[in-house]
Design a protein around this motif. Sequence first.
Motif, PDB file in Angstrom:
ATOM      1  N   PHE A 181     -56.282  13.876 -32.313  1.00  0.00           N
ATOM      2  CA  PHE A 181     -56.213  15.049 -33.186  1.00  0.00           C
ATOM      3  C   PHE A 181     -54.764  15.474 -33.475  1.00  0.00           C
ATOM      4  O   PHE A 181     -54.536  16.542 -34.032  1.00  0.00           O
ATOM      5  CB  PHE A 181     -56.972  16.223 -32.554  1.00  0.00           C
ATOM      6  N   ASN A 182     -53.807  14.654 -33.050  1.00  0.00           N
ATOM      7  CA  ASN A 182     -52.376  14.945 -33.253  1.00  0.00           C
ATOM      8  C   ASN A 182     -51.981  16.281 -32.617  1.00  0.00           C
ATOM      9  O   ASN A 182     -51.241  17.074 -33.191  1.00  0.00           O
ATOM     10  CB  ASN A 182     -52.025  14.923 -34.744  1.00  0.00           C
ATOM     11  N   ILE A 183     -52.475  16.507 -31.398  1.00  0.00           N
ATOM     12  CA  ILE A 183     -52.203  17.734 -30.661  1.00  0.00           C
ATOM     13  C   ILE A 183     -51.137  17.449 -29.610  1.00  0.00           C
ATOM     14  O   ILE A 183     -51.241  16.488 -28.855  1.00  0.00           O
ATOM     15  CB  ILE A 183     -53.500  18.269 -30.011  1.00  0.00           C
ATOM     16  N   ASN A 184     -50.131  18.300 -29.565  1.00  0.00           N
ATOM     17  CA  ASN A 184     -49.012  18.121 -28.643  1.00  0.00           C
ATOM     18  C   ASN A 184     -49.260  18.860 -27.327  1.00  0.00           C
ATOM     19  O   ASN A 184     -49.640  20.032 -27.329  1.00  0.00           O
ATOM     20  CB  ASN A 184     -47.719  18.630 -29.292  1.00  0.00           C
ATOM     21  N   ILE A 185     -49.050  18.167 -26.206  1.00  0.00           N
ATOM     22  CA  ILE A 185     -49.171  18.790 -24.890  1.00  0.00           C
ATOM     23  C   ILE A 185     -47.873  19.503 -24.567  1.00  0.00           C
ATOM     24  O   ILE A 185     -46.809  18.892 -24.546  1.00  0.00           O
ATOM     25  CB  ILE A 185     -49.483  17.740 -23.803  1.00  0.00           C
ATOM     26  N   VAL A 186     -47.954  20.810 -24.333  1.00  0.00           N
ATOM     27  CA  VAL A 186     -46.791  21.616 -23.992  1.00  0.00           C
ATOM     28  C   VAL A 186     -46.587  21.637 -22.480  1.00  0.00           C
ATOM     29  O   VAL A 186     -45.476  21.554 -21.990  1.00  0.00           O
ATOM     30  CB  VAL A 186     -46.948  23.054 -24.555  1.00  0.00           C
ATOM     31  N   LYS A 187     -47.699  21.719 -21.749  1.00  0.00           N
ATOM     32  CA  LYS A 187     -47.644  21.729 -20.286  1.00  0.00           C
ATOM     33  C   LYS A 187     -48.942  21.134 -19.759  1.00  0.00           C
ATOM     34  O   LYS A 187     -50.004  21.382 -20.323  1.00  0.00           O
ATOM     35  CB  LYS A 187     -47.472  23.154 -19.766  1.00  0.00           C
ATOM     36  N   PHE A 188     -48.834  20.359 -18.670  1.00  0.00           N
ATOM     37  CA  PHE A 188     -50.017  19.741 -18.099  1.00  0.00           C
ATOM     38  C   PHE A 188     -49.882  19.725 -16.588  1.00  0.00           C
ATOM     39  O   PHE A 188     -48.871  19.287 -16.056  1.00  0.00           O
ATOM     40  CB  PHE A 188     -50.183  18.308 -18.620  1.00  0.00           C
TER      41      PHE A 188
END
Length: 170
Positions: free
Chosen positions: A113-120
């Motif tokens: 979905f072209n979603i960026n992970i900011v924190k994991f």
Amino acid sequence: MKPMKPIILTLIGKDKPGLVESLAQKVYSLGGNWLSSNFSYMAGHFAGFVEVDIPEDNHQILIDYLHKHPHLTIHSVSADVDANQKSDIVEIDIMGNDKPGIVQELTSTLSRFNINIVKFESSCQSAPNWGSLLFKAHAIVAIPEGFHLDELSDALENIANDLVVDVDLR
């Protein structure tokens, strides 16, 4: 006043007391400001990153200082933020029986979905009532403007039947 420019430092090495304090003192002595950081202790090692705003003339001085530290491996990059990129911040919590591939399936779905992970953040914990390890993950992601969260929720819930997924717009 010297022009300030952010720098991001990634630090990893054998843990010992005073590492963060030493870095904080050096940043302060070079006229810098500590903007944000994230540090962890894992299996006897210290790992983390920090963003500092520091006069550009002092970037190399700080990097050289840290490279002389006998316990750390350092990587640095200039911080460049795209102020024109608009997105909503969404928090995702996942919990369920641990099994190989959960993180791969999660990140693959977000990437699709072209979603960026900011924190994991993730962990496995003993779950006596479940008879196995319990996998827990918390992700903060940037959703492009106009994206429908229902699509993401459905896709994440389809990863596995035994996972509980909670998606909250902040």
